[in-house]
Design an enzyme around this catalytic site. Structure first.
Site, PDB file in Angstrom:
ATOM      1  N   GLY A 183      27.755 -17.468  34.180  1.00 20.70           N
ATOM      2  CA  GLY A 183      28.451 -18.196  33.106  1.00 20.70           C
ATOM      3  C   GLY A 183      28.104 -17.665  31.725  1.00 20.70           C
ATOM      4  N   GLY A 184      27.039 -16.865  31.636  1.00 18.74           N
ATOM      5  CA  GLY A 184      26.713 -16.199  30.370  1.00 18.74           C
ATOM      6  C   GLY A 184      26.221 -17.146  29.293  1.00 18.74           C
ATOM      7  N   HIS A 229      55.479 -38.104  15.411  1.00 19.18           N
ATOM      8  CA  HIS A 229      54.915 -39.055  14.460  1.00 19.18           C
ATOM      9  C   HIS A 229      54.337 -40.242  15.215  1.00 19.18           C
ATOM     10  CE1 HIS A 229      54.394 -41.492  10.891  1.00 19.18           C
ATOM     11  NE2 HIS A 229      54.918 -42.500  11.573  1.00 19.18           N
TER      12      HIS A 229
HETATM   13  C1  LIG Z   1      24.984 -21.600  20.120  1.00 16.58           C
HETATM   14  C2  LIG Z   1      26.268 -20.865  20.379  1.00 16.58           C
HETATM   15  C3  LIG Z   1      27.470 -21.543  20.336  1.00 16.58           C
HETATM   16  C4  LIG Z   1      28.664 -20.867  20.564  1.00 16.58           C
HETATM   17  N1  LIG Z   1      29.832 -21.565  20.507  1.00 16.58           N
HETATM   18  C5  LIG Z   1      30.996 -20.922  20.702  1.00 16.58           C
HETATM   19  C6  LIG Z   1      32.227 -21.627  20.692  1.00 16.58           C
HETATM   20  O1  LIG Z   1      32.272 -22.842  20.516  1.00 16.58           O
HETATM   21  N2  LIG Z   1      33.370 -20.936  20.893  1.00 16.58           N
HETATM   22  C7  LIG Z   1      33.364 -19.579  21.100  1.00 16.58           C
HETATM   23  O2  LIG Z   1      34.439 -18.998  21.261  1.00 16.58           O
HETATM   24  N3  LIG Z   1      32.207 -18.886  21.122  1.00 16.58           N
HETATM   25  C8  LIG Z   1      31.033 -19.521  20.941  1.00 16.58           C
HETATM   26  N4  LIG Z   1      29.858 -18.825  21.014  1.00 16.58           N
HETATM   27  C9  LIG Z   1      29.907 -17.373  21.288  1.00 16.58           C
HETATM   28  C10 LIG Z   1      30.115 -17.115  22.791  1.00 16.58           C
HETATM   29  O3  LIG Z   1      29.115 -17.758  23.515  1.00 16.58           O
HETATM   30  C11 LIG Z   1      30.103 -15.614  23.041  1.00 16.58           C
HETATM   31  O4  LIG Z   1      31.046 -14.986  22.208  1.00 16.58           O
HETATM   32  C12 LIG Z   1      30.430 -15.313  24.497  1.00 16.58           C
HETATM   33  O5  LIG Z   1      29.519 -15.919  25.372  1.00 16.58           O
HETATM   34  C13 LIG Z   1      30.426 -13.791  24.720  1.00 16.58           C
HETATM   35  O6  LIG Z   1      30.736 -13.544  26.059  1.00 16.58           O
HETATM   36  P1  LIG Z   1      30.249 -12.208  26.789  1.00 16.58           P
HETATM   37  O7  LIG Z   1      30.775 -12.310  28.176  1.00 16.58           O
HETATM   38  O8  LIG Z   1      30.580 -11.040  25.990  1.00 16.58           O
HETATM   39  O9  LIG Z   1      28.657 -12.291  26.813  1.00 16.58           O
HETATM   40  P2  LIG Z   1      27.668 -13.415  27.325  1.00 16.58           P
HETATM   41  O10 LIG Z   1      28.322 -14.723  27.446  1.00 16.58           O
HETATM   42  O11 LIG Z   1      26.468 -13.326  26.454  1.00 16.58           O
HETATM   43  O12 LIG Z   1      27.302 -12.954  28.802  1.00 16.58           O
HETATM   44  C14 LIG Z   1      26.571 -11.791  29.046  1.00 16.58           C
HETATM   45  C15 LIG Z   1      25.866 -11.938  30.376  1.00 16.58           C
HETATM   46  O13 LIG Z   1      25.352 -10.658  30.778  1.00 16.58           O
HETATM   47  C16 LIG Z   1      24.120 -10.863  31.437  1.00 16.58           C
HETATM   48  N5  LIG Z   1      23.356  -9.608  31.425  1.00 16.58           N
HETATM   49  C17 LIG Z   1      22.902  -8.918  30.348  1.00 16.58           C
HETATM   50  N6  LIG Z   1      22.275  -7.793  30.751  1.00 16.58           N
HETATM   51  C18 LIG Z   1      22.330  -7.783  32.116  1.00 16.58           C
HETATM   52  C19 LIG Z   1      21.814  -6.907  33.116  1.00 16.58           C
HETATM   53  N7  LIG Z   1      21.141  -5.809  32.799  1.00 16.58           N
HETATM   54  N8  LIG Z   1      22.047  -7.219  34.415  1.00 16.58           N
HETATM   55  C20 LIG Z   1      22.726  -8.339  34.757  1.00 16.58           C
HETATM   56  N9  LIG Z   1      23.209  -9.209  33.856  1.00 16.58           N
HETATM   57  C21 LIG Z   1      23.007  -8.935  32.560  1.00 16.58           C
HETATM   58  C22 LIG Z   1      23.467 -11.952  30.587  1.00 16.58           C
HETATM   59  O14 LIG Z   1      22.442 -12.597  31.321  1.00 16.58           O
HETATM   60  C23 LIG Z   1      24.665 -12.861  30.320  1.00 16.58           C
HETATM   61  O15 LIG Z   1      24.789 -13.858  31.311  1.00 16.58           O
HETATM   62  C24 LIG Z   1      28.646 -19.475  20.834  1.00 16.58           C
HETATM   63  C25 LIG Z   1      27.436 -18.790  20.901  1.00 16.58           C
HETATM   64  C26 LIG Z   1      26.256 -19.478  20.687  1.00 16.58           C
HETATM   65  C27 LIG Z   1      24.954 -18.729  20.772  1.00 16.58           C
END
Ligand SMILES: Cc1cc2nc3c(=O)[nH]c(=O)nc-3n(C[C@H](O)[C@H](O)[C@H](O)COP(=O)(O)OP(=O)(O)OC[C@H]3O[C@@H](n4cnc5c(N)ncnc54)[C@H](O)[C@@H]3O)c2cc1C
Length: 470
Positions: A38-39, A449
């Site tokens: 879920g990241g 409305h």
């Molecule tokens: C406090 C907070 C609030 C936020 N609120 C919002 C919001 O309301 N709306 C919005 O649009 N955005 C929001 N964001 C931003 C949003 O969370 C990110 O833009 C989004 O999660 C990016 O997605 P991604 O898939 O690029 O990376 P991520 O979600 O960071 O996922 C990357 C994944 O890769 C995994 N990973 C990294 N390296 C490795 C490896 N070597 N091997 C295996 N796995 C690995 C990590 O563990 C992670 O699970 C928020 C961010 C934060 C910190």
């Protein structure tokens, strides 16, 4: 060695968006995740913050419910209970996502992945090391919170958003937040409602990348809720003092520079995030940008053949929905490269930005000020909520809707919403901007409305009359 068409590193919005899309295009897919699936978004970002904000709003609205005849008497707030609900929300959504991925035929491997070279990934799992082979690799590894390297940044009591959003949660009596972006203001909004004494240190002004009036209006509202704000502020050092922390800052917000020391029980550093690129074998690191993100071409391929990137790690908008869209686009490019048959996908053009304060903030396209800087002729209009029945009956604080039209084509090119449910209305503007919808076409739209979105009509009419859209 297991073989897949596509191995995706990271299961955040970019990784999962890519996985579903790639499966729908007939690729075999493996997702590798080193933490919870879920990241950042699901586990330490969007979802837990919005759960806390929802709880905070409910608490504040109940406290202020007298005008609606709501009197909760001796109102109790049980913070651990809210954390329990946050955890239920996160774990349920995570489980649902895992089920959906598995049902779609995606293989999930838990462990830390390393790119060994084109088509080769090794994974360190609890039970040892596994090797994976793939026609293409997608790196969707996201970012992690950055700590400002000031004196005292490593003291107990200095936290990042991860500490606040995972585990038992934190409810400090005095909370100082470093940062003026979306994460900082959402924490300030939530924690001021929870009853913490919140101090906000902002480098320039609040939400400085958005329309100026948004930051100014939000600053007034946060101050009304007791948030103390230092603008044009720079944190100098954090010290342990009398069983708490003391943060010394310099600020030029009042005109002349001065030094201030703020006592705090917790300091939240919400001033930046670091790209997670620590996953390439020696000699196999792709080209990075000056800020450390992975460079990619128009098809999202990095400088290593067959290794693609998507999401925060590519240095884009740093938003979950932007990451999902980029993951889906990358998957389409990969499918075209691996299977042939051409690629009809294109990059998402208009990405909305949202802030989940009360009222909410949502923007898409360009602001009038940005247009002026770029020499684009615009006619802008503003609708205010004075005579909007829905906003008044909901006791919405100050708010507005701004629409920016191209003065010649008369097409909508920007929208800024500061009002209740702004994040639910903004897709309308995203679509209008994408389609080049004109002021006249919007004028012909009948808005329900009573509704918040009725004020869109006032903003169009203002662009035509006062904004000079002849
Ligand atoms: C406090 C907070 C609030 C936020 N609120 C919002 C919001 O309301 N709306 C919005 O649009 N955005 C929001 N964001 C931003 C949003 O969370 C990110 O833009 C989004 O999660 C990016 O997605 P991604 O898939 O690029 O990376 P991520 O979600 O960071 O996922 C990357 C994944 O890769 C995994 N990973 C990294 N390296 C490795 C490896 N070597 N091997 C295996 N796995 C690995 C990590 O563990 C992670 O699970 C928020 C961010 C934060 C910190």
């Amino acid at each position: 060695m297991e073989k897949f068409d596509l191995v995706i590193i990271g299961s955040g919005p970019a990784g999962t968006g890519a996985a579903f899309k790639a499966r729908s295009l007939g690729l075999t897919v493996c997702v590798v995740e080193k933490r919870d699936t879920g990241g950042t978004c699901l586990n330490r970002g969007c979802i837990p913050t919005k759960t806390l904000l929802h709880g905070a709003d409910l608490l504040r609205e109940t406290r202020e419910g007298e005008r609606y005849g709501v009197n909760a008497g001796d109102l109790q707030f049980d913070f651990p209970k809210l954390i329990e609900w946050r955890d239920t929300v996160v774990s349920t959504l995570r489980q649902n996502q895992n089920t959906a991925l598995t049902k779609a035929g995606v293989t999930i491997v838990h462990g830390a992945a390393r790119v060994e070279g084109p088509g080769k990934v090794s994974v360190k799992t609890d039970s040892g090391e596994t090797a994976l082979e793939a026609a293409a690799i997608l790196v969707a590894s996201g970012t992690t919170p950055a700590l400002l390297p000031i004196l005292g940044h490593d003291l107990p009591g200095v936290y990042t958003s991860d500490h606040f959003l995972e585990g038992t949660g934190l409810l400090p009596k005095r909370l100082t937040i470093i940062g003026g972006g979306v994460i900082a203001v959402e924490f300030a909004a939530a924690y001021s409602s929870f009853g913490s004494e919140v101090t906000l240190l902002v480098r320039s002004s609040l939400l400085s990348v958005m329309d100026r009036e948004i930051g100014q209006t939000l600053a007034l509202q946060l101050k009304k809720r007791g948030v103390v704000m230092y603008t044009k502020a720079r944190p100098e050092r954090i010290e342990a003092k009398d069983g708490a922390l003391a943060l010394t800052l310099t600020t030029e917000g009042g005109g002349e520079a001065k030094s201030v020391t703020v006592p705090a029980d917790a300091v939240l550093m919400a001033s930046g995030r670091t790209p997670d690129t620590n996953l390439f074998a020696p000699g196999c690191t792709p080209e990075l940008t000056a800020k450390g993100f992975i460079k990619s071409d128009d098809n999202m391929m990095s400088s290593i053949p067959g290794v693609y990137v998507a999401g925060d790690i590519s240095g884009g908008a740093q938003l979950a929905h932007a990451a999902t869209a980029e993951g889906e686009y990358a998957a389409a490019c990969i499918a075209a490269a691996v299977k042939g048959g051409g690629n009809k996908a294109s990059h998402a053009q208009v990405i909305p930005s949202c802030v989940y304060t009360t009222p909410e903030i949502a923007c898409a396209g360009i602001t009038a000020a940005e247009a002026a800087e770029k020499g684009i002729p615009v006619a802008a209009g503003k609708g205010v909520f004075g005579s909007n029945g829905k906003a008044f009956l909901e006791n919405q604080e100050r708010g507005f809707i701004k629409l920016v039209f191209h003065a010649e084509s008369r097409a909508l090119i920007g929208a800024q919403f500061f009002c209740n449910r702004a994040t639910e209305i903004i897709p309308w503007a995203v679509q209008c901007i994408g389609d080049g919808t004109t002021a006249e076409q919007i004028e012909r739209t009948v808005f329900p409305h009573p509704s918040i979105c009725e004020t869109i009509a006032a903003a169009v009419s203002d662009a035509i009359t006062r904004g000079g859209l002849k």
